[in-house]
Design an enzyme around this catalytic site. Sequence first.
Site, PDB file in Angstrom:
ATOM      1  N   CYS A  98     -22.700 -17.884  -1.918  1.00 29.59           N
ATOM      2  CA  CYS A  98     -23.719 -18.750  -1.584  1.00 29.59           C
ATOM      3  C   CYS A  98     -25.079 -17.759  -1.827  1.00 29.59           C
ATOM      4  O   CYS A  98     -25.938 -18.749  -2.894  1.00 29.59           O
ATOM      5  CB  CYS A  98     -23.938 -18.044  -0.093  1.00 29.59           C
ATOM      6  SG  CYS A  98     -25.594 -18.684   1.038  1.00 29.59           S
ATOM      7  N   CYS A 194     -22.978 -18.435   8.299  1.00 27.76           N
ATOM      8  CA  CYS A 194     -23.407 -19.208   9.341  1.00 27.76           C
ATOM      9  C   CYS A 194     -22.839 -19.968   9.507  1.00 27.76           C
ATOM     10  O   CYS A 194     -23.697 -21.170  10.918  1.00 27.76           O
ATOM     11  CB  CYS A 194     -24.493 -19.796   8.094  1.00 27.76           C
ATOM     12  SG  CYS A 194     -25.316 -20.731   8.260  1.00 27.76           S
TER      13      CYS A 194
END
Length: 366
Positions: A98, A194
């Site tokens: 990410c 997340c």
Amino acid sequence: MRITVGMSGGVDSSVAALLLKRAGHDVSGFFMLNWEDEDSGTSGCHADADRKDALAVCAKLGIPFRSGNFAAEYRARVFAYFLDEYRAGRTPNPDVLCNREIKFGTFLDAARADGAEKIATGHYARNDCVDGRWRLLRAHDHAKDQTYFLHTLDQQQLGSALFPLGDLDKTEVRRIADEAGLPVAAKKDSTGICFIGERDFRAFLSTYLPAQPGELRTPRGRVLGEHQGAMFYTPGQRSGLHIGGSAEGNGEPWYVVGKDVAANIVYVDQGHDSPWLQSRSLGASGAHWIAGAPHAASFDCTAMTRYRQPPQACHVEVDGDLCAVRFDATQRAVAPGQSVVFYAGEECLGGAVIDATDAPPIEGSR
């Protein structure tokens, strides 16, 4: 300097923006929406509340705010890899990818397109430039240091980034936020992945990777119970085994020591220091070097095989994008799919993805 700060709605990125504003820079805030559930188009990780918090901080600081939806990029560049690794029986770390692909990739491109000279984040890390080469350095607060997750950045990405919290302790960051009256000063730090948020990990993953129950076995083949899907387990894991007492047991906790995804078997043993969790060397692939190349084909350094582990002394042999790593001391629960990250003192050199270790073989495993 015109700087765009990646605002997560948390205290760290908020204080990063505050410090840059106080330093006289032209600062704006940017919130990244990186996940939407396919069925509902909504986020499962409190993104709406986090976006409102980021907006409130920007209003408090008097800086512009905007947001961008990077969910499609995240799903293609990060989540697809995450699923592939679990499908193969490894334990991936999506935060590493990410950072490279989204926060210092898509976000960096968006900020530049809007005229930013640099981007900044709330990561605990430092960077500098010596003789024309950018270096990634561990944060002053080693307990919060996040260079492990940033080791795949390249020279261009690192040279475009600012880390305002690199010289601060977490307690000091909280104090600054509180004294400035930031609305997120007491907000809890986010933990976990997340896109999973508060949901049960196995339930979430099983919607993408249907799993079948299978046998929990000892390394010598004794069946102790049933697991819910081999892909859900990782070496060193203690929770979620539901073995309880066993006629064979010695009273010590049980740990995952290996798995055979093809045969759908998870192997467990008793004791934190089970021999099947111990290794001295590992092989890794996909090596990335922040400087662009390793400084030598064979060298001594320190390395981490998981976040917040004290760096361990080792010797590294490099062959293309492959690395053979031999540690001075025995390592516990090194997991294929995780990253081995190399350091020379405070400098993060880069890293690679762990493929295998020399932990003792399990009888009957493939």
